[in-house]
Design an enzyme around this catalytic site. Structure first.
Site, mmCIF file in Angstrom:
data_model
loop_
_atom_site.group_PDB
_atom_site.id
_atom_site.type_symbol
_atom_site.label_atom_id
_atom_site.label_comp_id
_atom_site.label_asym_id
_atom_site.label_seq_id
_atom_site.Cartn_x
_atom_site.Cartn_y
_atom_site.Cartn_z
ATOM 1 N N GLU A 10 0.835 -1.204 0.000
ATOM 2 C CA GLU A 10 0.000 0.000 0.000
ATOM 3 C C GLU A 10 0.870 1.254 0.000
ATOM 4 O OE1 GLU A 10 -0.254 -2.592 1.966
ATOM 5 O OE2 GLU A 10 -2.351 -3.206 2.210
ATOM 6 N N GLY A 51 5.412 -1.908 14.906
ATOM 7 C CA GLY A 51 4.706 -0.861 14.159
ATOM 8 C C GLY A 51 3.630 -0.182 14.990
ATOM 9 N N ARG A 52 2.824 -0.970 15.689
ATOM 10 C CA ARG A 52 1.693 -0.393 16.433
ATOM 11 C C ARG A 52 2.126 0.294 17.721
ATOM 12 N NH1 ARG A 52 1.834 -5.746 15.863
ATOM 13 N NH2 ARG A 52 1.930 -7.137 17.660
ATOM 14 N N LYS A 77 -1.276 -11.112 2.575
ATOM 15 C CA LYS A 77 -0.345 -10.351 1.732
ATOM 16 C C LYS A 77 0.193 -11.243 0.617
ATOM 17 C CE LYS A 77 1.554 -7.444 5.439
ATOM 18 N NZ LYS A 77 2.742 -7.111 6.198
HETATM 19 O O1 F6P Z 1 0.625 -5.827 7.895
HETATM 20 C C1 F6P Z 1 0.701 -5.445 9.208
HETATM 21 C C2 F6P Z 1 1.830 -4.505 9.448
HETATM 22 O O2 F6P Z 1 3.042 -5.168 9.382
HETATM 23 C C3 F6P Z 1 1.690 -3.779 10.765
HETATM 24 O O3 F6P Z 1 2.142 -4.506 11.822
HETATM 25 C C4 F6P Z 1 2.434 -2.527 10.494
HETATM 26 O O4 F6P Z 1 2.111 -1.523 11.414
HETATM 27 C C5 F6P Z 1 1.987 -2.217 9.091
HETATM 28 O O5 F6P Z 1 1.859 -3.467 8.475
HETATM 29 C C6 F6P Z 1 2.903 -1.336 8.292
HETATM 30 O O6 F6P Z 1 4.160 -1.902 8.140
HETATM 31 P P1 F6P Z 1 5.366 -1.051 7.588
HETATM 32 O O7 F6P Z 1 5.623 0.046 8.553
HETATM 33 O O8 F6P Z 1 6.516 -2.005 7.505
HETATM 34 O O9 F6P Z 1 4.981 -0.514 6.239
#
Ligand code: F6P
Length: 556
Positions: A222, A277-278, A522
């Site tokens: 994305e 990430g979270r 994914k």
């Molecule tokens: O798909 C889940 C995830 O890995 C989350 O844990 C994370 O916050 C998000 O995608 C974004 O990941 P990235 O910062 O690597 O783009």
């Protein structure tokens, strides 16, 4: 009837099993005891079942379906489940994210000094250095001194990221919008759907727009696609030779990938593998937020979180806000059988808080495999959902009041409004308090009859309407009352939920810091994508996917 009263969590030690059994027996004794009776039994309940963090927030859990004895038993469960040891190990930097063999050190990101977690593995020098770099960059932008095309000042900042690289900064940015820079607009783009990016681009001037590509991995589909589209848009509007260095910054743990994308090294900010990430909004992932609210307010946010960290690390379990919140979650899920949990902010500025919490809670604890690889037999994370409470009252609250399902709720409100309009804040708060009260106490048949008789409703009408107007009540909730939505309060609030999630994970015996469950989708999407261009590839997919692809082809 709770679904899993008799089942225990597979990874439990004997002592934890014992504590779990004591709670099961206690729950059977307590049965469906109504909140009306629990309040009648204990006149001091409202005061004794609430806890505050000095002038920051009040956590009122008196409307949860539990007693002091329940709490004592839950604290025993926490002790038997080694919660204190888990907390110590996290703050010591042990590699508690075992499936990824990593430490969990997001608490380092809000500290003001080191060494941390220890002199031997001190991460603070790089944390503080990055924070200073962020602050310098943010100040330049805020002062209009970070030039865009032909030296024009940057006016719009677009954060491109998803999940933890979007939800945290976007949520806090919304919460603190009353103190945001008046002349700089910060936008968030996460979705693959062009319907998010395309209309935004139409409103932006490419000459004065900066994109911050935020991705820990710098591979997330994305984010990469949105970033590429942004780069194409700049080139299309400003010419192939446009100086991309002026229009892009990045946050990533893979700086080499950001460099390959064309982002100048001095505008790439690091994050580390010990930040999930979270849990990352405190790091450079929060750069867009820092640009919006300024380094000083960002620092106050960190101080608020650090304050909650210290409370969590040092307070005894029975007076520890995240521990109590986590234990209440365990009680509702594992002993009362709640399958969902509603988050209901009574503050427009917290409108993204439910979706932020969805990732925090469900990506952390939505797991049924224990830390050692065995199954977790009891239920774990409930389905977390929510919406602004006042709007929800006129939409889904009907189900909460009369749907017959157990839905524990968190009501969240601030005493002071950042947007005071005469009469609004009192009306809002009175609705918030009224809802948790009505959910807890309901309205009995007798009460309904009495009030209808007072209104002189004819007896046959009373008989007809009475069943519809009874409210069973006994719906449990907690209320979090914040003094105001300041940066520091937001920091404390978010850290409170982060640690609550950790406590629950410790008791469920799961690793709250990995997210293997997001991988399969994914990978499958990666296989399906080429089939849009080459229909012959569709034969490899299941019949439903094949049919969906065929329908798309026919209709496009
Ligand atoms: O798909 C889940 C995830 O890995 C989350 O844990 C994370 O916050 C998000 O995608 C974004 O990941 P990235 O910062 O690597 O783009």
């Amino acid at each position: 009837m709770p679904k899993n009263n008799s089942s225990e969590i597979a990874s439990m030690t004997n002592t934890a099993s014992h504590a779990y059994a004591a709670l099961t027996a206690h729950q059977q004794k307590l049965g469906m005891k109504h909140l009306r009776d629990l309040f009648a039994d204990d006149s001091g309940r409202a005061a004794s079942l609430s806890l505050s963090l000095e002038d920051v927030l009040l956590f009122d859990f008196s409307k949860q379906r539990l007693t002091r004895e329940t709490l004592d038993l839950l604290v025993e469960l926490a002790e038997a489940s080694s919660v204190p040891e888990g907390i110590r190990r996290m703050f010591d930097g042990d590699r508690i994210n075992v499936s990824e063999d990593r430490s969990v050190l997001h608490t380092a990101l809000r500290r003001s000094s080191g060494p941390f977690p220890s002199a031997r593995m001190d991460v603070m020098p790089e944390v503080l250095a990055t924070r200073s770099r962020m602050a310098r960059f943010a100040e330049l932008l805020r002062a209009g001194e970070a030039p865009g095309h032909e030296g024009m000042a940057i006016r719009d900042v677009v954060n491109i990221g998803i999940g933890g690289s979007d939800l945290g900064p976007k949520m806090v940015n919304q919460a603190l919008r009353s103190i945001a820079h008046p002349a700089l607009s910060v936008h968030y783009v996460s979705n693959l759907d062009g319907a998010q990016l395309a209309p935004l681009l139409q409103t932006l001037d490419p000459r004065t727009t900066l994109f911050i590509v935020v991705s820990k991995t710098f591979t997330t589909q994305e984010t990469m696609l949105n970033a590429e589209t942004a780069r194409d848009w700049l080139r299309a509007n400003l010419g192939e030779e446009v100086d991309l260095a002026r229009h892009f910054a990045a946050v990533s743990s893979k700086p080499e990938r950001a460099a390959m994308f064309g982002i100048a090294p001095e505008r790439v900010f690091p994050i580390w593998d010990w930040v999930g990430g979270r849990y990352s909004l405190w790091s450079a992932v929060g750069l867009s937020l820092m640009i919006a609210i300024g380094p000083h307010a960002f620092d106050e946010l960190l101080r608020g979180a650090e304050r909650m960290d210290e409370h969590f690390r040092t307070a005894p379990l029975a007076q520890n806000l995240p521990v109590l919140m986590g234990l209440i979650g365990i009680w509702n899920v594992n002993f009362l059988g709640a399958a969902t949990h509603a988050v209901l902010p009574y503050n427009e500025s917290l409108k993204y808080f439910p979706s932020f919490l969805q990732q925090l809670e469900m990506e952390s604890n939505g797991k049924s495999v224990g830390i050692a690889g065995g199954p977790v037999r009891g239920e774990t994370c409930p389905v977390v959902w929510g919406e602004l409470g006042n709007n929800g009252q006129h939409a889904f609250f009907q189900l909460l009041h009369q749907g017959g399902r157990l839905v524990p709720c968190d009501f969240i409100a601030s005493i002071r409004s950042d947007y005071p309009l005469p009469g609004h804040q009192e009306a809002l708060l009175s609705n918030c308090f009224a809802q948790s009260s009505a959910l807890a106490f309901g309205k009995t048949e007798n009460e309904v009859r009495e009030s209808m008789e007072k209104e002189r409703v004819p007896p046959e009408q009373i008989a007809k309407l009475l069943p519809h107007r009874v409210f069973a009540g006994n719906q449990p909730s907690s209320t979090l009352l914040l003094k105001s939505l300041s940066p520091a309060t937001m920091g404390s609030l978010i850290a409170l939920y982060e640690h609550k999630v950790f406590v629950e994970g410790l008791i469920w015996g799961i690793n709250s810091f990995d997210q293997w469950g997001v991988e399969l989708g994914k990978a499958v999407a990666g296989r399906i994508l080429p089939a849009f261009a080459d229909p012959s590839l569709a034969s490899a997919f299941d019949p439903s996917t094949r049919a969906l692809l065929a329908y798309c082809r026919k209709q496009s």
